[in-house]
Enzyme design. Structure first.
Site, PDB file in Angstrom:
ATOM      1  N   ASP A  95       0.795  -1.235   0.000  1.00 27.28           N
ATOM      2  CA  ASP A  95       0.000   0.000   0.000  1.00 27.28           C
ATOM      3  C   ASP A  95       0.824   1.280   0.000  1.00 27.28           C
ATOM      4  O   ASP A  95       0.357   2.331  -0.424  1.00 27.28           O
ATOM      5  CB  ASP A  95      -0.944   0.013   1.221  1.00 27.28           C
ATOM      6  CG  ASP A  95      -0.202  -0.177   2.542  1.00 27.28           C
ATOM      7  OD1 ASP A  95       1.033  -0.352   2.509  1.00 27.28           O
ATOM      8  OD2 ASP A  95      -0.853  -0.168   3.602  1.00 27.28           O
ATOM      9  N   HIS A  96       2.072   1.211   0.453  1.00 29.59           N
ATOM     10  CA  HIS A  96       2.855   2.443   0.592  1.00 29.59           C
ATOM     11  C   HIS A  96       3.592   2.847  -0.684  1.00 29.59           C
ATOM     12  O   HIS A  96       3.997   3.988  -0.814  1.00 29.59           O
ATOM     13  CB  HIS A  96       3.901   2.285   1.706  1.00 29.59           C
ATOM     14  CG  HIS A  96       3.346   2.428   3.091  1.00 29.59           C
ATOM     15  ND1 HIS A  96       2.393   1.578   3.598  1.00 29.59           N
ATOM     16  CD2 HIS A  96       3.614   3.319   4.081  1.00 29.59           C
ATOM     17  CE1 HIS A  96       2.106   1.947   4.847  1.00 29.59           C
ATOM     18  NE2 HIS A  96       2.832   2.995   5.154  1.00 29.59           N
ATOM     19  N   ASP A 160       3.934  -1.195  11.566  1.00 28.27           N
ATOM     20  CA  ASP A 160       3.467   0.128  11.172  1.00 28.27           C
ATOM     21  C   ASP A 160       2.814   0.728  12.406  1.00 28.27           C
ATOM     22  O   ASP A 160       2.069   0.050  13.119  1.00 28.27           O
ATOM     23  CB  ASP A 160       2.437   0.014  10.043  1.00 28.27           C
ATOM     24  CG  ASP A 160       2.088   1.383   9.483  1.00 28.27           C
ATOM     25  OD1 ASP A 160       2.596   1.722   8.401  1.00 28.27           O
ATOM     26  OD2 ASP A 160       1.330   2.116  10.145  1.00 28.27           O
ATOM     27  N   ARG A 448      -1.028  12.433  10.064  1.00 28.95           N
ATOM     28  CA  ARG A 448       0.283  13.072  10.263  1.00 28.95           C
ATOM     29  C   ARG A 448       0.417  14.269   9.348  1.00 28.95           C
ATOM     30  O   ARG A 448       0.032  14.201   8.184  1.00 28.95           O
ATOM     31  CB  ARG A 448       1.398  12.084   9.958  1.00 28.95           C
ATOM     32  CG  ARG A 448       1.390  10.990  10.969  1.00 28.95           C
ATOM     33  CD  ARG A 448       2.709  10.308  11.122  1.00 28.95           C
ATOM     34  NE  ARG A 448       2.575   9.463  12.289  1.00 28.95           N
ATOM     35  CZ  ARG A 448       3.029   8.217  12.353  1.00 28.95           C
ATOM     36  NH1 ARG A 448       3.676   7.692  11.337  1.00 28.95           N
ATOM     37  NH2 ARG A 448       2.862   7.525  13.450  1.00 28.95           N
ATOM     38  N   SER A 643       6.646   7.184  12.912  1.00 25.85           N
ATOM     39  CA  SER A 643       6.604   5.872  12.286  1.00 25.85           C
ATOM     40  C   SER A 643       7.289   4.766  13.093  1.00 25.85           C
ATOM     41  O   SER A 643       8.136   5.016  13.942  1.00 25.85           O
ATOM     42  CB  SER A 643       7.303   5.993  10.940  1.00 25.85           C
ATOM     43  OG  SER A 643       7.647   4.740  10.450  1.00 25.85           O
ATOM     44  N   ARG A 645       9.145   2.710  11.428  1.00 21.49           N
ATOM     45  CA  ARG A 645      10.221   2.275  10.514  1.00 21.49           C
ATOM     46  C   ARG A 645      11.544   2.084  11.258  1.00 21.49           C
ATOM     47  O   ARG A 645      12.087   3.011  11.839  1.00 21.49           O
ATOM     48  CB  ARG A 645      10.370   3.253   9.341  1.00 21.49           C
ATOM     49  CG  ARG A 645      10.769   4.651   9.708  1.00 21.49           C
ATOM     50  CD  ARG A 645      10.632   5.624   8.530  1.00 21.49           C
ATOM     51  NE  ARG A 645       9.237   5.959   8.316  1.00 21.49           N
ATOM     52  CZ  ARG A 645       8.786   7.154   7.936  1.00 21.49           C
ATOM     53  NH1 ARG A 645       9.618   8.136   7.663  1.00 21.49           N
ATOM     54  NH2 ARG A 645       7.500   7.386   7.769  1.00 21.49           N
TER      55      ARG A 645
END
Ligand code: MIC
Ligand code: SF4
Length: 755
Positions: A95-96, A160, A448, A643, A645
C-alpha cells in the site's frame, strides 16, 4: 467467513480462565486492556501482577501484519532467522509504494511496473514462509486488517505505527519495528513494558458536523504528541457505544499521534454490526459467547478514577469540530477559530487541496459523510475552490462505493480518485500544481502533518480534519471557513449554506467486491525461491551487525545535535526514499537529512570534525566510518516520534553511529535502537543538552559495566580541552543488554536457532 477462525476460537476458549486468574492476582476489577494483556502472556495463565510502566513482560500476540515499506526489512531479517514458516498468522499488504498522480488505474499500473522487483520479492517471500499477501491496490493495511483480521479481545502487532487502528474492533494492536515482528514470526515471545492505562470517558453524543475524528483531534490537543507514551488509552462511556466501529478505528488509529502504545474500546453492538457486515458472523457469534471478557468489569467504568492512571472526560455534546496543524498533529484549533490564528502566524488562508483518505479515515462511512457534503456543492451550484483527492481504504470499500454512486459524487466535483493506498499520506504524491517550494495550505483527513510529509515541500501547511470537514473546507477554499456559521456564494451569486453531513455506517446493500486482491500462500513453500539480485538498487540481503565494543565507545564524535522536533520522517524520510526501503546501504543516504542542526539551524549541514568542513549528514558520517570512528546523535524530546520504521535505527547503525542521547524517546524508536544493538540513552539532567558543543568528543567511560537500572557516565570533551561529565539513563534490561553485546537481537536469534 473469517480467516483463522480456529485461532480466534482458541483465544476465546482460554479467555475466561485467564481473565479470572488475572482478576484474582491483581486483586481488583479489570480494565479491558488488562484482560487482553493478561490473557496473552507468553507463559499462559497469569501467575503474578505486573507493575504498570515498569515491568517488562513477554507476550504472545495472535497475529502480525506488515506493509510493503516495512515488510521488506522485516522479511529480510526473518530470512536470516533460519525458520521455514511463520509461527503465527501473518499478512503483508502492498500500500505504501503506490504514487498518487493521475488516478487509480494509471497510477497502479505505473507502481506495478516501477516497483515490480519489490512486489515480486514480497509475494515470493510471503508464499515461501506461509504469509498471506495482499496485492498492490487491495487497500491500506489497517482498513484491510479491520475488515478481515481484527477481532475483539485479540492481540496483534504490526510493522506500522497505525496498527493501533484495530483497537476500533476491540483489540490490543500495537505498532512495532520489523525486528520485533521477526521475534514473533520466529516463534518467540514479544516483549513490552507493561503499559500504563489512560481512561477516556465519552459522555453525550456525536452529532452534526462533529465526528469521531474530532474526538482524537481533541485528545491530541489535550495530551500532545508525547502524552500517551507508554500507555494504552481505553475509551468507554455512552458516547463510545454510539460511535461506529470504523469511527472507533479512527480514534484508535490517530492515537499513534499522541505516542500511545495503543488505544481500544470494549466490544459492543457497533462492533457486532461491523463483523456481520464484513462477512464474519462466525467471529460475532464466538465473541458474543465471551462478551463479558471483551470489555472492562462494570466497576471499572463506574469508578474509572480508581482503575486508570489518568482519566480524561470529553462531553461529545459539546465537542466542536477541529482542525489540527500545521506541522504537528496536536496543535488543535476548533473550526471557526482558525482565521485570526492563521493571520497571526502567516499561514496561508487559501486552501489548495482537500485530501480524503489514509488508513484512519477511508471507511465506507467516511466516504458517505464526505460525499454528502460534496454532493451539495453540485446541488447548490457552488464551484469547489480547491482540488479534491480521494484514496479509498480498500478495494472492497472502493467497489462498494462505486456501486453506490459515491465515487461519482466526488468525480462530479472534479475529484481525482487515487488508488486504494496510502498515496499523499506518505509523500507518494506527484503534485503538479506547485512549481517550487511555494508557501501553501492543504487540508486532509490523514493523521500526520509533519513538515514535507505529503509533498516534500517544507512550506506546505497541512491541517488535519474529518473527511466531511475537509470536503467543506475544500469547497470553500478557505482555512477560516466555518460551515456551521458561514455561507458561501454560489455561481448564481446567491448565498448558500452547507447542510450537516449525513453518514451511512454500513452499506445498506452490503459490501461487495470482485477481486479483493488476496493471495493465499502455498501450504508448503519450501520449494519457493526468493530472488534478490546482487545488483539491485532496491533490495539487498543483510549482513549481520558487528557488536560495538567498549573500546570503540571512547573518542566518539558528535554527528549531529538535532534541534526541536526530530521524527522518524526527519531521520529517514519517506516519499521518494521509500523506493530504497529494502536496500540498507542506499537508503542510508537519507540518514537524518531532515534533522535541524542545533548549531546553525540548517538541515543536512553538519561539521565534519576531521576536516572542519561542513557537509551532509550521511557523507559526514561515512567519513567517520571510513576513519574507524563511532559517533553519537543528540536529540530533544520525543525523539523518533511517528513511524515504526526501523530504518531510522538500522541506517545510523549501518553507518557507524553507536549511540543516540536525547531528552526523551518515542517508544517504538527506542526499542528499534535496542534491537539493532545500539545505545539509546536519555539525559538524566535535561539541561545537559545545552552543554553539548559542535566539536565535542564523547567517552562512555563505564560502558564495560553496562547493567540494568544503572545509569551510564559520559565524558563530554570540548574542543578547548575542558570536560563535562554527564549522566545518561537507559531502560535496557538484561536480555536487551545481550542484544547490545552480540550486535543485534537478530544475532541472538540466529545463534539460538543454530544451537
Ligand atoms: C507512516 O504513517 O509514517 C508510515 C509510513 O505508515 C509508517 C511506516 C513506515 O515508515 O513505513 C508508520 O506509521 O509506522
Ligand atoms: Fe499509510 Fe498514511 Fe496510514 Fe501510514 S498513516 S499506514 S502512510 S495511510
Amino acid at each position: 467467513m473469517a480467516f483463522d477462525i480456529e485461532m480466534i476460537k482458541s483465544v476465546y476458549a482460554k479467555m475466561a480462565s485467564r481473565v479470572d486468574k488475572a482478576r484474582e492476582i491483581v486483586g481488583k476489577p479489570l480494565t479491558l486492556s488488562e484482560k487482553i494483556l493478561y490473557s496473552h502472556l507468553w507463559d499462559g495463565t497469569p501467575a503474578k501482577a505486573f507493575v504498570r510502566g515498569k515491568d517488562y513482560v513477554d507476550f504472545a500476540p495472535d497475529r502480525i501484519a506488515c506493509q510493503d515499506a516495512t515488510a521488506q526489512m522485516a522479511l529480510l531479517q526473518f530470512m536470516q532467522a533460519g525458520k521455514s514458516k511463520v509461527a503465527v498468522p501473518t499478512t503483508v499488504h502492498c500500500d505504501h509504494l503506490i504514487q498518487a498522480k493521475s488516478g487509480a488505474v494509471a497510477d497502479l499500473k505505473v507502481a506495478n511496473s516501477t516497483s515490480a522487483e519489490v512486489f515480486d520479492f514480497l509475494e515470493s517471500v510471503s508464499n515461501k514462509y506461509g504469509i498471506g499477501f495482499w496485492k498492490p491496490g487491495a487497500g491500506i493495511i489497517h482498513q484491510v486488517v479491520l475488515e478481515n483480521y481484527a477481532f475483539p479481545g485479540g492481540m496483534m502487532i504490526g510493522t506500522d505505527s497505525h496498527t493501533v487502528n484495530a483497537g476500533g474492533l476491540g483489540m490490543v494492536a500495537i505498532g512495532v519495528g520489523g525486528a520485533d515482528a521477526v521475534d514473533v514470526m520466529a516463534g518467540m515471545a514479544w516483549e513490552l513494558k507493561f503499559p500504563k492505562l489512560i481512561g477516556v470517558k465519552l459522555t453525550g453524543n456525536i452529532s452534526g458536523w462533529t465526528s469521531a475524528k474530532d474526538v482524537i483531534l481533541k485528545v491530541a490537543g489535550i495530551l500532545t504528541v508525547k502524552g500517551g507514551t507508554g500507555a494504552i488509552v481505553e475509551y468507554f462511556g455512552e458516547g463510545a457505544k454510539n460511535l461506529s466501529c470504523t469511527g472507533k478505528g479512527t480514534i484508535c488509529n490517530m492515537g499513534a499521534e499522541i505516542g500511545a502504545t495503543t488505544s481500544t474500546f470494549g466490544y459492543d453492538a457497533s462492533m457486532e454490526r461491523y463483523l456481520r457486515a464484513t462477512d464474519r458472523n462466525d467471529i460475532a457469534d464466538a465473541a458474543n459467547k465471551v462478551k463479558e471478557h471483551l470489555t472492562a468489569d462494570a466497576e471499572v467504568y463506574e469508578n474509572p478514577e480508581l482503575y486508570f492512571d489518568q482519566l480524561i472526560e470529553i462531553n461529545l455534546d459539546e465537542l466542536r469540530p477541529h482542525l489540527n496543524g500545521p506541522f504537528t498533529p496536536d496543535l488543535a484549533t476548533p473550526v471557526g477559530e482558525l482565521g485570526p490564528k492563521a493571520k497571526a502566524n502567516g499561514w496561508p488562508i487559501q486552501v489548495d487541496w482537500g485530501l480524503i483518505g489514509s488508513c484512519t479515515n477511508s471507511s465506507y462511512e467516511d466516504l458517505t459523510r464526505a460525499a454528502s457534503i460534496a454532493k451539495q456543492a453540485v446541488d447548490k451550484g457552488i464551484k469547489p475552490k480547491s482540488d479534491f483527492g480521494i484514496n479509498p481504504g480498500s478495494e472492497q470499500i472502493r467497489y462498494t462505493a462505486e456501486r453506490d454512486g459515491l465515487l461519482q459524487v466526488f468525480e462530479n466535483v472534479g475529484a481525482t480518485i487515487f488508488t486504494n493506498a496510502c498515496g499523499p499520506c506518505i509523500g507518494q504524491w506527484d503534485r503538479s500544481d506547485l512549481k517550487g517550494d511555494e508557501k501553501n495550505t492543504i487540508v486532509h483527513s490523514f493523521n500526520r502533518n509533519f513538515s514535507k510529509r505529503a509533498d516534500g515541500n517544507p512550506n506546505t501547511h497541512a491541517f488535519v480534519g474529518s473527511p466531511e470537514m475537509v470536503a467543506a473546507i475544500a469547497i470553500s477554499g478557505r482555512l477560516d471557513f466555518d460551515p456551521m456559521n458561514d455561507t458561501l456564494i454560489n455561481e448564481d451569486g446567491e448565498e448558500v449554506r452547507l447542510d450537516e453531513p449525513m453518514g451511512i455506517e454500513l452499506p445498506p446493500q452490503g459490501f461487495a467486491v470482485e477481486d479483493a486482491g488476496y493471495l493465499e500462500p502455498d501450504e508448503d513453500g519450501s520449494s519457493v525461491e526468493v530472488k534478490v539480485s546482487t545488483t539491485s538498487e532496491r533490495l539487498q540481503l543483510l549482513e549481520p551487525f558487528e557488536p560495538i565494543k567498549p573500546a570503540q565507545l571512547q573518542g566518539v564524535k558528535l554527528l549531529i545535535k538535532a534541534f526541536g522536533k526530530c521524527t522518524t520522517d526527519h531521520i529517514s524520510m519517506a516519499g521518494p526514499w521509500l523506493r530504497f526501503r529494502g536496500h540498507l546501504d542506499n537508503i542510508a543516504n537519507n540518514t537524518l537529512i531532515g534533522a535541524v542542526n542545533a548549531f546553525n539551524k540548517k538541515t543536512n549541514f553538519v561539521k565534519n570534525q576531521l576536516t572542519g568542513e561542513y557537509g551532509g549528514v550521511p557523507d559526514t558520517q561515512r567519513a567517520y566510518k571510513a576513519a574507524g570512528l563511532k559517533s553519537i546523535v543528540i536529540g530533544d524530546h520525543n525523539y523518533g516520534e511517528g513511524s515504526s520504521r526501523e530504518h531510522a535505527a538500522m541506517q545510523p547503525r549501518h553507518l557507524g553511529v553507536a549511540a543516540v542521547l536525547v531528552k526523551s524517546f518515542a517508544r517504538i524508536h527506542e526499542t528499534n535502537l535496542k534491537k539493532q544493538g545500539m545505545l539509546g540513552l536519555t539525559f538524566a539532567n535535561e539541561n545537559d543538552y545545552d552543554l553539548i558543543q559542535e566539536d565535542d568528543t564523547f567517552n562512555l567511560v563505564d560502558i564495560a559495566d553496562f547493567t540494568p537500572g544503572k545509569p551510564l557516565t559520559l565524558e563530554v570533551v570540548h574542543s578547548d580541552g575542558s570536560i563535562d561529565t554527564i549522566i545518561a539513563n537507559h531502560t535496557y534490561n538484561a536480555s536487551q543488554i545481550g542484544w547490545f553485546n552480540e550486535g543485534s537481537a537478530l544475532n541472538v536469534i540466529k545463534r539460538e536457532n543454530a544451537a
